[in-house]
Design a protein around this motif. Sequence first.
Motif, PDB file in Angstrom:
ATOM      1  N   ARG A 220     -14.087 -34.232   5.913  1.00 12.76           N
ATOM      2  CA  ARG A 220     -13.124 -35.299   6.139  1.00 12.76           C
ATOM      3  C   ARG A 220     -13.233 -36.344   5.027  1.00 12.76           C
ATOM      4  O   ARG A 220     -14.310 -36.628   4.526  1.00 12.76           O
ATOM      5  CB  ARG A 220     -13.367 -35.949   7.493  1.00 12.76           C
ATOM      6  CG  ARG A 220     -13.308 -34.930   8.621  1.00 12.76           C
ATOM      7  CD  ARG A 220     -13.145 -35.551   9.969  1.00 12.76           C
ATOM      8  NE  ARG A 220     -14.116 -36.599  10.259  1.00 12.76           N
ATOM      9  CZ  ARG A 220     -14.126 -37.276  11.407  1.00 12.76           C
ATOM     10  NH1 ARG A 220     -13.219 -37.029  12.343  1.00 12.76           N
ATOM     11  NH2 ARG A 220     -15.036 -38.199  11.628  1.00 12.76           N
TER      12      ARG A 220
ATOM     13  N   VAL B 196     -11.423 -40.143   3.371  1.00 15.23           N
ATOM     14  CA  VAL B 196     -10.653 -41.353   3.669  1.00 15.23           C
ATOM     15  C   VAL B 196      -9.721 -41.628   2.498  1.00 15.23           C
ATOM     16  O   VAL B 196     -10.157 -41.727   1.354  1.00 15.23           O
ATOM     17  CB  VAL B 196     -11.604 -42.550   3.893  1.00 15.23           C
ATOM     18  CG1 VAL B 196     -10.813 -43.833   4.085  1.00 15.23           C
ATOM     19  CG2 VAL B 196     -12.516 -42.290   5.080  1.00 15.23           C
TER      20      VAL B 196
ATOM     21  N   THR C  85      -7.192 -44.312   0.976  1.00 15.68           N
ATOM     22  CA  THR C  85      -6.820 -45.724   1.114  1.00 15.68           C
ATOM     23  C   THR C  85      -5.694 -46.060   0.144  1.00 15.68           C
ATOM     24  O   THR C  85      -5.695 -45.600  -1.001  1.00 15.68           O
ATOM     25  CB  THR C  85      -7.997 -46.666   0.822  1.00 15.68           C
ATOM     26  OG1 THR C  85      -8.613 -46.256  -0.392  1.00 15.68           O
ATOM     27  CG2 THR C  85      -9.009 -46.667   1.926  1.00 15.68           C
TER      28      THR C  85
ATOM     29  N   MET D 296      -6.198 -43.853   5.869  1.00 12.02           N
ATOM     30  CA  MET D 296      -5.955 -42.585   6.562  1.00 12.02           C
ATOM     31  C   MET D 296      -7.237 -41.770   6.586  1.00 12.02           C
ATOM     32  O   MET D 296      -7.937 -41.683   5.573  1.00 12.02           O
ATOM     33  CB  MET D 296      -4.951 -41.725   5.784  1.00 12.02           C
ATOM     34  CG  MET D 296      -3.530 -42.163   5.843  1.00 12.02           C
ATOM     35  SD  MET D 296      -2.641 -41.087   4.694  1.00 12.02           S
ATOM     36  CE  MET D 296      -0.983 -41.580   5.092  1.00 12.02           C
ATOM     37  N   LEU D 297      -7.527 -41.185   7.730  1.00 13.96           N
ATOM     38  CA  LEU D 297      -8.620 -40.215   7.786  1.00 13.96           C
ATOM     39  C   LEU D 297      -7.986 -38.831   7.733  1.00 13.96           C
ATOM     40  O   LEU D 297      -7.080 -38.535   8.521  1.00 13.96           O
ATOM     41  CB  LEU D 297      -9.410 -40.399   9.082  1.00 13.96           C
ATOM     42  CG  LEU D 297     -10.601 -39.458   9.245  1.00 13.96           C
ATOM     43  CD1 LEU D 297     -11.685 -39.775   8.239  1.00 13.96           C
ATOM     44  CD2 LEU D 297     -11.161 -39.556  10.664  1.00 13.96           C
TER      45      LEU D 297
ATOM     46  N   PHE E 200     -10.904 -31.226  -4.511  1.00 16.43           N
ATOM     47  CA  PHE E 200     -11.030 -32.672  -4.342  1.00 16.43           C
ATOM     48  C   PHE E 200     -10.605 -33.431  -5.602  1.00 16.43           C
ATOM     49  O   PHE E 200      -9.884 -34.426  -5.537  1.00 16.43           O
ATOM     50  CB  PHE E 200     -12.485 -33.003  -3.986  1.00 16.43           C
ATOM     51  CG  PHE E 200     -12.631 -34.301  -3.260  1.00 16.43           C
ATOM     52  CD1 PHE E 200     -12.680 -34.340  -1.883  1.00 16.43           C
ATOM     53  CD2 PHE E 200     -12.722 -35.493  -3.962  1.00 16.43           C
ATOM     54  CE1 PHE E 200     -12.804 -35.543  -1.206  1.00 16.43           C
ATOM     55  CE2 PHE E 200     -12.848 -36.694  -3.302  1.00 16.43           C
ATOM     56  CZ  PHE E 200     -12.893 -36.725  -1.921  1.00 16.43           C
ATOM     57  N   GLY E 201     -11.028 -32.914  -6.726  1.00 11.63           N
ATOM     58  CA  GLY E 201     -10.717 -33.566  -7.996  1.00 11.63           C
ATOM     59  C   GLY E 201      -9.217 -33.627  -8.238  1.00 11.63           C
ATOM     60  O   GLY E 201      -8.666 -34.656  -8.645  1.00 11.63           O
TER      61      GLY E 201
ATOM     62  N   SER F  83      -7.507 -36.052  -5.829  1.00 11.34           N
ATOM     63  CA  SER F  83      -7.757 -37.412  -6.274  1.00 11.34           C
ATOM     64  C   SER F  83      -6.813 -37.786  -7.426  1.00 11.34           C
ATOM     65  O   SER F  83      -6.245 -38.878  -7.461  1.00 11.34           O
ATOM     66  CB  SER F  83      -9.226 -37.495  -6.684  1.00 11.34           C
ATOM     67  OG  SER F  83      -9.475 -38.635  -7.400  1.00 11.34           O
TER      68      SER F  83
ATOM     69  N   GLU G  80      -2.573 -48.846  -5.408  1.00 10.15           N
ATOM     70  CA  GLU G  80      -3.759 -48.049  -5.728  1.00 10.15           C
ATOM     71  C   GLU G  80      -4.031 -47.088  -4.589  1.00 10.15           C
ATOM     72  O   GLU G  80      -4.161 -47.506  -3.439  1.00 10.15           O
ATOM     73  CB  GLU G  80      -4.975 -48.966  -5.861  1.00 10.15           C
ATOM     74  CG  GLU G  80      -5.044 -49.698  -7.167  1.00 10.15           C
ATOM     75  CD  GLU G  80      -6.275 -50.589  -7.206  1.00 10.15           C
ATOM     76  OE1 GLU G  80      -7.349 -50.149  -6.753  1.00 10.15           O
ATOM     77  OE2 GLU G  80      -6.135 -51.728  -7.668  1.00 10.15           O
TER      78      GLU G  80
ATOM     79  N   ARG H 203      -6.656 -44.103  -3.370  1.00  9.64           N
ATOM     80  CA  ARG H 203      -7.875 -43.354  -3.685  1.00  9.64           C
ATOM     81  C   ARG H 203      -8.300 -42.507  -2.502  1.00  9.64           C
ATOM     82  O   ARG H 203      -7.945 -42.781  -1.363  1.00  9.64           O
ATOM     83  CB  ARG H 203      -8.988 -44.273  -4.161  1.00  9.64           C
ATOM     84  CG  ARG H 203      -9.297 -45.431  -3.271  1.00  9.64           C
ATOM     85  CD  ARG H 203     -10.340 -46.337  -3.919  1.00  9.64           C
ATOM     86  NE  ARG H 203      -9.720 -47.396  -4.715  1.00  9.64           N
ATOM     87  CZ  ARG H 203     -10.273 -47.902  -5.807  1.00  9.64           C
ATOM     88  NH1 ARG H 203     -11.418 -47.455  -6.244  1.00  9.64           N
ATOM     89  NH2 ARG H 203      -9.680 -48.866  -6.463  1.00  9.64           N
ATOM     90  N   VAL H 204      -9.030 -41.480  -2.795  1.00 13.80           N
ATOM     91  CA  VAL H 204      -9.567 -40.629  -1.735  1.00 13.80           C
ATOM     92  C   VAL H 204     -11.068 -40.532  -1.940  1.00 13.80           C
ATOM     93  O   VAL H 204     -11.549 -40.334  -3.054  1.00 13.80           O
ATOM     94  CB  VAL H 204      -8.883 -39.240  -1.708  1.00 13.80           C
ATOM     95  CG1 VAL H 204      -8.965 -38.540  -3.053  1.00 13.80           C
ATOM     96  CG2 VAL H 204      -9.474 -38.360  -0.614  1.00 13.80           C
ATOM     97  N   GLN H 205     -11.808 -40.741  -0.850  1.00 19.24           N
ATOM     98  CA  GLN H 205     -13.268 -40.711  -0.928  1.00 19.24           C
ATOM     99  C   GLN H 205     -13.823 -39.972   0.280  1.00 19.24           C
ATOM    100  O   GLN H 205     -13.293 -40.114   1.396  1.00 19.24           O
ATOM    101  CB  GLN H 205     -13.811 -42.150  -0.931  1.00 19.24           C
ATOM    102  CG  GLN H 205     -13.495 -42.917  -2.203  1.00 19.24           C
ATOM    103  CD  GLN H 205     -13.668 -44.430  -2.008  1.00 19.24           C
ATOM    104  OE1 GLN H 205     -12.816 -45.102  -1.447  1.00 19.24           O
ATOM    105  NE2 GLN H 205     -14.786 -44.949  -2.482  1.00 19.24           N
ATOM    106  N   HIS H 206     -14.850 -39.230   0.071  1.00 18.76           N
ATOM    107  CA  HIS H 206     -15.530 -38.546   1.175  1.00 18.76           C
ATOM    108  C   HIS H 206     -15.966 -39.592   2.202  1.00 18.76           C
ATOM    109  O   HIS H 206     -16.438 -40.666   1.833  1.00 18.76           O
ATOM    110  CB  HIS H 206     -16.744 -37.803   0.617  1.00 18.76           C
ATOM    111  CG  HIS H 206     -17.346 -36.836   1.585  1.00 18.76           C
ATOM    112  ND1 HIS H 206     -18.002 -37.253   2.708  1.00 18.76           N
ATOM    113  CD2 HIS H 206     -17.360 -35.483   1.603  1.00 18.76           C
ATOM    114  CE1 HIS H 206     -18.415 -36.182   3.387  1.00 18.76           C
ATOM    115  NE2 HIS H 206     -18.029 -35.094   2.732  1.00 18.76           N
ATOM    116  N   GLU H 207     -15.796 -39.298   3.479  1.00 23.65           N
ATOM    117  CA  GLU H 207     -16.079 -40.300   4.519  1.00 23.65           C
ATOM    118  C   GLU H 207     -17.548 -40.746   4.530  1.00 23.65           C
ATOM    119  O   GLU H 207     -17.868 -41.836   4.990  1.00 23.65           O
ATOM    120  CB  GLU H 207     -15.687 -39.775   5.900  1.00 23.65           C
ATOM    121  CG  GLU H 207     -16.515 -38.594   6.362  1.00 23.65           C
ATOM    122  CD  GLU H 207     -16.276 -38.248   7.833  1.00 23.65           C
ATOM    123  OE1 GLU H 207     -15.887 -39.131   8.593  1.00 23.65           O
ATOM    124  OE2 GLU H 207     -16.482 -37.073   8.187  1.00 23.65           O
TER     125      GLU H 207
END
Lengths: 89, 454
Positions: free
Chosen positions: A2, A4, A6, A46-47, A57-58, A61, A74, A76-80
Amino acid sequence: MRAVVTVIGVDKTGIIAKTSGLLANNDINILDITQTILQDLFTMVMLVDIDKSKIGFGELSKQLEELGAELGVEIRVQHEDIFKSMHRI
Amino acid sequence: MINISTNEIVETIKMIRDEHLDIRTITMGISLLDCADEDANRACQKIYDKITRYAKDLVKTGEIISNRYGIPIINKRISVTPIALVAAASKTDNYVQFAKTLDRAAAEMGVNFIGGYSALVYKGMSKSDEYLINSIPEALCSTNMVCSSVGVATTKAGINMDAVKRMGEVICDTAELSANQGSLGCAKLVVFANPVEDNPFMAGAFHGVGEGDCVINVGISGPGVVKSALEQVKGCDFGVVAEVIKKTAFKITRMGQLVAQEASKMLNVPFGIVDLSLAPTPEVGDSVAYILEEMGLEKCGTHGTTAALALLNDAVKKGGVMASGYVGGLSGAFIPVSEDAGMIAAAECGALCLDKLEAMTCVCSVGLDMIAVPGDTPASTISGIIADEMAIGMINQKTTAVRVIPAIGKDVGDSVEFGGLLGSAPIMPVHKYSSEEFISRGGRIPAPIHSLRN
């Protein structure tokens, strides 16, 4: 896994539509979504579940970053885990 | 939802986006003890092969982790067994070839520094130590990424004053040899008291003999985050200040722990330690000096600075230590002058002098760091500066270090530009009175009484 997503920036029409569209196109399921105005900035969190994602993932992103540039926000996506580890013992 | 509020998510993002929070370094420590060989060329080949085999995925792994968590990982680095130990078996007195081998391996791996061109001579020097120390100026000036450190004192052994004398000369020679680059060679050379074996930060990183074959150590950063947190508690008493720093250090360190574990898993290399240091960069907003000024000092270096730094250093440790399974390295606040916008400003306006910096090193990690002094400073004066700093480390049972740069052709009022993370440094005055006779005595300063604990 999962992650996140933002979105932070000035609110405008279509931010949610376009972001969720990009996610849907890549088979990324939105598990939860919240939005608020924090310090005058539109903030959407968003989760998402990226287990079935068509792209790595790259790449995700990168695509979100490009969409952000297009929308003037802006994204961004980051591992929870980064949020969990920082804010929960 | 993940049980994390929007506010908390935004807080993390703000730290990264606006307050320069980053992982300063993932450093892979590699033992080269098994590379020793009678034949120096063969030893160099073994060293090159081992480093490039072990570290081949280091940079890529760092980038994947950085991407996955959205946290910048600024440096990927390698530390190795002190070369004086590895090269001792080789029948040669030309150690520069070992430095060049390290440099070549570092370039191949895409890391930006490799540390461990080092010797540990607290009590005496072997032939190998002598060869290595003699070769430091040439080694640092004929390579790009090699960092060197020499341990000349410990609380247990006392201070090797012969080595202190020699290092004053070596620093001056290195400055001369790299004069056309602002004496940059000296920025890659550290003299230590009580050096630590698992430090991930350059220029003082080396892989100690008590370590395993290979290990991952992570150095965090985040002065900007601490400064920003303190802005929220203006005027509150020191209990509140310490509490805020502790909480912030905890959060920062958790991130370091996450990255360290992830890197260790992906590289299949044991996780060593997280180093809790607040490491500044020349970027405005990433300064330790500004944290001290946020506490209420008009300029860093004025009366009260040592107390402010003591509080900061201790609170960082207290907050960080619970956030990580294994804390090590230097863990505290760094005060490198050239790498900290606030320190540079304080030195330029005369608020911060060498003597005050020396006092500050009594209460924080490391020591006199990235300080430029006039190019004509005598070697014995540099040795005097080193001796003072080593004494502080020895008596206080802490790590201290000296990384000074005699900037050739420059004097007080000038400044010297190193570029990148190394920043720029105003030339600071040194005492004019001679230490020559004191330094030329040689021998050892005996270990202090509190070393006799057995």
